[in-house]
Design a protein around this motif. Sequence first.
Motif, short mmCIF file in Angstrom:
data_model
loop_
_atom_site.label_atom_id
_atom_site.label_comp_id
_atom_site.label_asym_id
_atom_site.label_seq_id
_atom_site.Cartn_x
_atom_site.Cartn_y
_atom_site.Cartn_z
N LEU A 153 2.53 -18.70 -29.07
CA LEU A 153 1.71 -19.90 -28.92
C LEU A 153 1.54 -20.25 -27.44
CD1 LEU A 153 0.24 -22.36 -30.06
CD2 LEU A 153 2.46 -23.51 -30.27
N LEU A 154 2.63 -20.17 -26.67
CA LEU A 154 2.55 -20.47 -25.24
C LEU A 154 1.62 -19.49 -24.52
CD1 LEU A 154 3.50 -22.15 -22.86
CD2 LEU A 154 5.48 -20.63 -22.63
N ILE A 155 1.72 -18.21 -24.87
CA ILE A 155 0.84 -17.21 -24.26
C ILE A 155 -0.62 -17.49 -24.58
CG2 ILE A 155 0.18 -14.77 -24.36
CD1 ILE A 155 3.12 -14.09 -24.63
N LEU A 156 -0.91 -17.83 -25.83
CA LEU A 156 -2.29 -18.10 -26.23
C LEU A 156 -2.82 -19.37 -25.55
CD1 LEU A 156 -2.13 -17.24 -30.03
CD2 LEU A 156 -3.17 -15.90 -28.20
N LEU A 157 -1.97 -20.37 -25.40
CA LEU A 157 -2.40 -21.61 -24.74
C LEU A 157 -2.74 -21.36 -23.28
CD1 LEU A 157 0.09 -24.25 -26.22
CD2 LEU A 157 -2.38 -24.10 -26.63
N VAL A 158 -1.87 -20.63 -22.58
CA VAL A 158 -2.14 -20.35 -21.17
C VAL A 158 -3.34 -19.42 -21.02
CG1 VAL A 158 -1.20 -19.31 -19.07
CG2 VAL A 158 0.27 -20.70 -20.54
N ALA A 159 -3.46 -18.43 -21.92
CA ALA A 159 -4.56 -17.48 -21.84
C ALA A 159 -5.90 -18.15 -22.12
CB ALA A 159 -4.33 -16.34 -22.82
N SER A 160 -5.90 -19.21 -22.91
CA SER A 160 -7.16 -19.90 -23.20
C SER A 160 -7.70 -20.64 -21.98
CB SER A 160 -6.95 -20.89 -24.35
OG SER A 160 -6.07 -21.95 -23.95
N VAL A 161 -6.84 -20.87 -20.99
CA VAL A 161 -7.26 -21.58 -19.79
C VAL A 161 -7.53 -20.62 -18.64
CG1 VAL A 161 -6.60 -23.32 -18.08
CG2 VAL A 161 -5.95 -23.61 -20.49
N PHE A 162 -6.66 -19.60 -18.46
CA PHE A 162 -6.74 -18.76 -17.27
C PHE A 162 -7.28 -17.36 -17.51
CE2 PHE A 162 -3.38 -21.85 -16.29
CZ PHE A 162 -3.91 -22.38 -15.12
N SER A 163 -7.35 -16.89 -18.75
CA SER A 163 -7.85 -15.55 -19.07
C SER A 163 -7.17 -14.47 -18.22
CB SER A 163 -9.37 -15.47 -18.89
OG SER A 163 -10.01 -16.39 -19.72
N PRO A 164 -5.87 -14.23 -18.41
CA PRO A 164 -5.15 -13.29 -17.55
C PRO A 164 -5.52 -11.84 -17.83
CG PRO A 164 -3.77 -13.96 -19.36
CD PRO A 164 -5.04 -14.76 -19.48
N GLY A 165 -5.35 -10.99 -16.81
CA GLY A 165 -5.48 -9.56 -16.99
C GLY A 165 -4.14 -8.97 -17.38
#
Length: 264
Positions: A114-126
């Motif tokens: 859940l934490l990974i998905l929340l952060v990824a929804s904002v920053f779109s990491p590679g």
Amino acid sequence: MRAPRRLLLGLAVVAVPLFLALLGPLFAGEPGPRAVSFTLGDGHWLGTDFVGRDVWQQVLHGGRTVVLTALAATALAYAVALPVGLAAAVTRARWLEELLMRPLDVLLAVPSLLLILLVASVFSPGAAGLALLVALVNVPDAARIVRAAAAEAAARPAVEALRMQGESWWRVAVGYVGRSALRTLAADAGVRLTGVLYLVSTAAFLGVGVAPDAADWAVMVDRNRTGLFLQPWAVVVPALLIVALTTGTNLLFDAALDKKGRRP
């Protein structure tokens, strides 16, 4: 199962996915023209995927991101967790221990994915960003295990003797306490690497850290699952490679620890 047999089995299981992940791109060659979707034959050993790309070539290219991201994430997690956990175990200042461990407890309460998905929804990491995120969510648990494994050794009279001799923090925390906890940490490393592989693959399956059309084993499973009964190899082969990688890793760590534990 005896340790030597477990070691040989682990090597046999993990050899194929590791070889394909690390050296596969060297043998993949240039991508050829796209064929009709799900084509078998005509040089396509495993057929083609839903857009006509060669599945075998995608397999050769698809493991490097998974393996390197998982290894980087595990190394980064321990790079933070080891000094934090050892400092919390060795320190005699209660406030410092609380300062180091309580913020980690807050992170531990949040589900990792859940934490990974929340952060990824904002920053779109590679891929590098995904490694950092996976390392971040593994630090709290790893640090707690490091502290718990080191706490018993840190309470021994030998530690007090080292302090009275004026030994440095490095000599006390790493040279004595860390070495005493090494077996427990090695066991945790095997389990943690397996969990990190699972988390990296799951995040890639959900589209985090890799492009939707990237050559990645987890992405291949997601991208081709709707055509599973038409072209099973595009899903089954990358899925089996991920399973073999995690299973073989556990067998290798178990064999190494069992062999060490049987030494007279």
